[in-house]
Design an enzyme around this catalytic site. Sequence first.
Site, PDB file in Angstrom:
ATOM      1  N   CYS A  44       0.847  -1.198   0.000  1.00 29.63           N
ATOM      2  CA  CYS A  44       0.000   0.000   0.000  1.00 29.63           C
ATOM      3  C   CYS A  44       0.883   1.249   0.000  1.00 29.63           C
ATOM      4  O   CYS A  44       1.563   1.520   0.988  1.00 29.63           O
ATOM      5  CB  CYS A  44      -0.896  -0.031   1.237  1.00 29.63           C
ATOM      6  SG  CYS A  44      -1.672   1.526   1.654  1.00 29.63           S
ATOM      7  N   CYS A  47       0.494   3.591   2.913  1.00 26.58           N
ATOM      8  CA  CYS A  47       1.036   3.032   4.155  1.00 26.58           C
ATOM      9  C   CYS A  47       2.540   3.267   4.236  1.00 26.58           C
ATOM     10  O   CYS A  47       3.069   3.585   5.300  1.00 26.58           O
ATOM     11  CB  CYS A  47       0.743   1.533   4.249  1.00 26.58           C
ATOM     12  SG  CYS A  47      -1.018   1.138   4.269  1.00 26.58           S
TER      13      CYS A  47
END
Length: 127
Positions: A44, A47
């Site tokens: 991600c 993230c």
Amino acid sequence: MVKFIRAGVDEFEYQVNQAIKDDNNKVFVVFFGTEVDETNESWCPDCVIADPLIRKALVPVPNAVLIEAPVGHRHEWKGNVSHPYRVKYNLSAIPTLFKWSKNGPGASLVEEEAADINRLNAFVQNE
């Protein structure tokens, strides 16, 4: 000093309950995409950006505990409406950073909010 605890789905509730037992602890939970072997970074992109900023923001917080809860690899998360974290905590996006108390998840920062250092600092410092 921040205490970092990594908790998978199976031990998540146990780790959270242990952390919130101590009333002095300020408990935060971050849900994020699991790291991929090739890069040792989350699949991600949001993230990857948020992770070091969250860690840095928590450094000055007394008795901070950060429970890191990976949601799995991309194919385990994306479009999986029956993912345990989606079902139990109504988690809709990652990264999501929660303040956690004996009452469960509270205020949160979601996706790009978790990578905004000014918002992060205000979030972790406010009771």
